[in-house]
Design an enzyme around this catalytic site. Structure first.
Site, short mmCIF file in Angstrom:
data_model
loop_
_atom_site.label_atom_id
_atom_site.label_comp_id
_atom_site.label_asym_id
_atom_site.label_seq_id
_atom_site.Cartn_x
_atom_site.Cartn_y
_atom_site.Cartn_z
N HIS A 118 -28.61 -51.50 28.46
CA HIS A 118 -27.44 -52.48 28.25
C HIS A 118 -26.04 -51.65 27.85
O HIS A 118 -25.06 -52.41 27.79
CB HIS A 118 -27.91 -53.33 26.93
N ASP A 119 -26.21 -50.42 28.12
CA ASP A 119 -25.17 -49.43 27.98
C ASP A 119 -24.49 -48.88 29.05
O ASP A 119 -23.51 -48.28 29.22
CB ASP A 119 -25.30 -48.43 26.97
N GLU A 168 -33.20 -43.09 20.67
CA GLU A 168 -32.40 -43.17 21.64
C GLU A 168 -31.51 -41.77 21.38
O GLU A 168 -30.63 -41.79 20.34
CB GLU A 168 -31.29 -44.35 21.44
N ASP A 226 -35.48 -53.31 18.03
CA ASP A 226 -34.57 -52.19 17.97
C ASP A 226 -34.26 -52.00 16.40
O ASP A 226 -33.59 -52.94 15.55
CB ASP A 226 -33.28 -52.77 18.46
N ASP A 244 -32.01 -46.75 17.42
CA ASP A 244 -30.78 -46.76 17.84
C ASP A 244 -29.90 -45.70 17.27
O ASP A 244 -29.95 -45.26 16.12
CB ASP A 244 -30.19 -48.14 17.39
O1 TEU Z 1 -25.85 -46.74 21.61
C1 TEU Z 1 -25.43 -45.40 20.96
C2 TEU Z 1 -25.13 -44.35 21.83
O2 TEU Z 1 -25.02 -44.46 23.04
C3 TEU Z 1 -25.03 -43.04 21.04
O3 TEU Z 1 -26.40 -42.70 20.90
C4 TEU Z 1 -24.33 -41.89 21.89
O4 TEU Z 1 -24.70 -40.73 21.70
C5 TEU Z 1 -22.97 -42.27 21.96
O5 TEU Z 1 -22.53 -43.60 22.24
C6 TEU Z 1 -22.17 -41.30 22.47
O6 TEU Z 1 -22.58 -41.15 23.97
C7 TEU Z 1 -26.35 -47.42 20.65
C8 TEU Z 1 -26.43 -48.77 21.47
O7 TEU Z 1 -27.39 -48.60 22.72
C9 TEU Z 1 -25.21 -49.52 21.83
O8 TEU Z 1 -25.39 -50.52 22.40
C10 TEU Z 1 -24.44 -49.81 20.35
O9 TEU Z 1 -23.01 -50.13 20.74
C11 TEU Z 1 -24.35 -48.56 19.67
O10 TEU Z 1 -25.54 -47.75 19.50
C12 TEU Z 1 -24.05 -48.84 18.27
O11 TEU Z 1 -25.18 -49.46 17.70
#
Ligand code: TEU
Ligand code: CA
Length: 550
Positions: free
Chosen positions: A325-326, A256, A98, A199
């Site tokens: 994981h989100d 992402e 990541d 990320d």
């Molecule tokens: O998530 C970031 C993410 O989801 C953003 O791209 C999105 O646009 C935003 O949250 C609003 O929708 C990543 C990781 O997957 C997450 O677990 C972390 O908490 C976050 O980045 C910060 O590093």
């Protein structure tokens, strides 16, 4: 389209903290992953993505990095990582890590230097601004709620953080900062890793003037996505990263990429653009929005997936996913865990897995793990959940309302320990797990499902084998079928005379269609999630079938 190893691959995402604890401290670790590589190999996994395992104070469970080139103490040592990588490669699998470079931890040396004085050489590696009339520089609301600015008394300025205040944003306008990130990337690539999941890449570029966003509702802080989500000029940073690092290695990259839609997909992953290989787009998961917990209508899914399949046909490649994981667990989010847990888990699996693209499986998804139960605030771990809780409390919401909302939208649902067997703590740890194991682990776990030919796990194994055996399921063109059917999502995969049809009844009621719309008399059903085909033009609730047409 070029043949690439990652197009034929099936990928698996690991959240190390919750995957397997090898030293009984209750926390998953790298050696625990190494212990389970044979399980992944046997399942048919080719590519593993592990979430951040770098040194971190864990304000956001590792997405706040204080040393990019050191392993987080509770996950193990760099020697453990090197062994994991070597063991992955020995099994003919590949490993991507990541890349979290929209921000660092506030404990990262770069930030400690930057905050030490206004004229420190690294001051501009982050974004510092004076306050305005005794308040923050602007009215932006952060992604994890609250202001995107934190006042720092040492130099009496505010620094920008789109996520938590302990995740200060790096300033991608700064060339020296980018160069330091590229050095770090090359350091990992020269160790032999096979690529990156990048990320929050959607947020690297911010509106240059940091102007206030419209605030019609007179909120203290207003949603600021328009000022930093896929903002104009972002691709220049991606080109810079590609020129300096990515294109010089034979690797796979997946960004992402929230805020990207099918009509601009080719700009990002078009094969001849030399940018990224794939992106995780967000349209079908609507992460971070209230709808995140709801099941979309089949018509909505047809529209989104078909747009992405058609936009990239012959031009680029999709990353196919429904969990990470989100997100909450897909069987709870889209399926029917009450009456058709197994059928809905396997139906959703076939739906997303057999489209054109590289399928990603998130740990536990392959056994149909579900959302968990939260009794009180103490049951939650996730920093973003706690911020949302505080905000809802401030809005006067009751505890019951807050728990109900967070139960079907909170990220913690996908972070309960992996359920390996029905021994204590689901075989995840001999110690006390850092996070409560889902109470249904005795019914839902790897060991039980390995013994059951009709299990979710064995259905995934069949899906993976079928995809590997049939080129049409890798390179074939996607064609939507029964476009207007309210329950059935059906699509065809076509490659040089070989055709497959995938049918998914995305509902808890049986569903029919007329033979002349989609004739299947002469077709062979090669995979299904019910014991047999009872009636050719009727699907049971959450029934999926894969037909080989020729
Ligand atoms: O998530 C970031 C993410 O989801 C953003 O791209 C999105 O646009 C935003 O949250 C609003 O929708 C990543 C990781 O997957 C997450 O677990 C972390 O908490 C976050 O980045 C910060 O590093
Ligand atoms: Ca451990």
């Amino acid at each position: 389209m070029e043949k690439k190893w990652w197009k034929e691959a099936v990928a698996y995402q690991i959240y190390p903290r919750s995957f397997k604890d090898s030293n009984s401290d209750g926390i998953g670790d790298l050696n625990g992953i190494t212990e389970k590589l044979d399980y992944l190999k046997d399942l048919g996994i080719d590519l593993i993505w592990i979430c951040p395992m770098y040194k971190s104070p864990n304000d956001d469970n590792g997405y706040d990095i204080s040393d990019y080139q050191e392993i987080m103490a509770e996950f193990g040592t760099m020697a453990d990582f090197d062994r994991l990588l070597q063991q992955v490669h020995e099994r003919g699998m590949r490993l991507i890590i990541d890349l979290v470079v929209n921000h660092t931890s506030d404990e990262h040396p770069w930030f400690l230097e930057s905050r030490s004085s206004r004229d420190n050489p690294k001051r501009d590696w982050y974004t510092w601004r004076d306050g305005k009339e005794g308040a923050e520089p602007n009215n932006w609301e952060g992604i994890f709620k609250g202001s995107t600015w934190e006042f720092d008394p040492q130099t009496e300025q505010y620094y920008l953080h789109l996520f938590t205040r302990r995740q200060p944003d790096l300033n991608w306008e700064n060339k020296e900062m980018r160069a330091a990130v590229y050095d770090m990337m090359r350091w990992w690539l020269d160790k032999g890793i096979d690529g990156f999941r990048i990320d929050a890449i959607a947020h690297l570029k911010k509106e240059p003037l940091f102007a206030n966003v419209p605030n019609p509702d007179k909120l203290r802080y207003a949603p600021s996505m328009k000022s930093h989500l896929n903002y104009d000029g972002l691709l220049e940073y991606v080109d810079d990263m590609s020129r300096n690092v990515l294109k010089n290695y034979d690797i796979v990259t997946v960004g992402e990429m929230n805020g990207l839609f099918a009509d601009h997909a080719e700009e990002w992953v078009g094969e001849h653009r030399g940018r990224l290989n794939m992106v995780f787009q967000f349209e079908h998961v609507r992460l971070w929005e209230p709808e995140a917990g709801l099941r979309p209508e089949p018509a909505v899914l047809k529209k989104i997936f078909t747009a992405w399949q058609e936009a990239l046909e012959g031009k680029g490649w999709n990353a196919l996913y429904v969990e990470n994981h989100d997100l909450t667990r897909i069987t709870s989010r889209w399926g029917d865990t009450e009456h058709h847990w197994r059928e809905s888990a396997t139906c959703i699996a076939a739906l997303y897995f057999l489209m054109q693209g590289t399928p990603f499986i998130y740990q536990g998804q392959e056994i149909g793990m579900t959302n968990t139960r939260f009794e009180s605030l103490d049951d939650f771990d996730d920093v973003s959940v706690k911020n949302i809780w505080r905000e809802m409390e401030a809005q006067g919401k009751s505890e019951a309302e807050i728990i109900a909302f967070l139960t079907h939208t909170g990220r913690d649902n996908s972070r309960t320990p992996m359920q390996w067997n029905s021994w204590p703590n689901a075989g995840f740890s001999d110690g006390t797990p850092w996070f409560k194991v889902n109470t249904n682990f005795e019914m839902i776990n790897v060991a039980i499902q390995q013994q059951d030919p009709d299990s979710v796990l064995n259905f995934y194994r069949s899906l993976i084998q079928l995809r590997k055996q049939q080129r049409a399921l890798i390179d074939g063109r996607y064609v939507l079928e029964l476009p207007d059917h309210p329950q059935i999502y059906a699509y065809r995969r076509v490659l040089e005379g070989m055709e497959f049809v995938v049918l998914c009844n995305m509902s808890s009621k049986s569903a029919r269609w007329r033979g002349e719309q989609l004739p299947l008399e002469w077709a062979e059903c090669v995979l299904g999630n019910y014991p047999k085909v009872d009636e050719i033009y009727r699907l049971h609730p959450w029934e999926t079938r894969v037909y080989k047409i020729s």
